[in-house]
Design a protein around this motif. Structure first.
Motif: not given
Length: 152
Positions: A83, A131-132, A134-136, A138-139
């Motif tokens: 990440r 960005s997507r 990273c978000r996934e 991180d979730t």
């Protein structure tokens, strides 16, 4: 205690240590005949206690992260490293897009004309994809944090 709770406690402990630093600095020196606003010895003792607590939390968090698998062969520590590098890569690409996309105002034909040396559209698509990701990721990490018991 869940890993997520330990992460919250770590952040609180770090804030408390920074506040103690500021309080110690305000009490470090006074004019002759004056008293410091707070007793530096008391503040130093509180600082030592907070630092021991922070050390314990960091050690337990690191141990838990390195021993907890998100999926086969990938620990939380591995995912955190991934990440961090994804965020760094995204930041670099975003900076490149912004630098290449700067509009210039030319007031006459004698002024220097600039051209982008990179494909802004492709780079922006890459930034969006990163960005997507990273978000996934991180979730996934946050879900593990809420479901994982902190190791002693």
């Amino acid at each position: 205690m869940k890993l997520s709770e330990a992460l919250i406690l770590r952040a609180d402990c770090q804030k408390r240590i920074e506040q103690l630093r500021q309080r110690l600095l305000r009490s470090a020196r006074v004019q002759e005949g004056e008293q410091p606003p707070e007793n530096p010895s008391t503040l130093l003792a509180e600082l030592e206690t907070s630092l021991r607590e922070l050390t314990d939390l960091i050690q337990r968090i690191n141990k838990t992260n390195s021993q907890t698998n998100l999926r086969e062969g990938v620990t939380i520590s591995d995912a955190l490293a991934q990440r961090d590098t994804l965020l760094l890569k995204r930041s670099v690409y975003d900076s490149l897009v912004n630098a290449a996309a700067l509009n210039q105002n030319r007031y006459s034909q004698s002024e220097i004309k600039y051209f982008s040396t990179v494909n802004i559209t492709e780079l922006q698509a890459q930034v969006d994809r990163l960005s997507r990701e990273c978000r996934e990721l991180d979730t996934t990490i946050q879900a593990a944090n809420w479901n994982t018991e902190l190791i002693d």
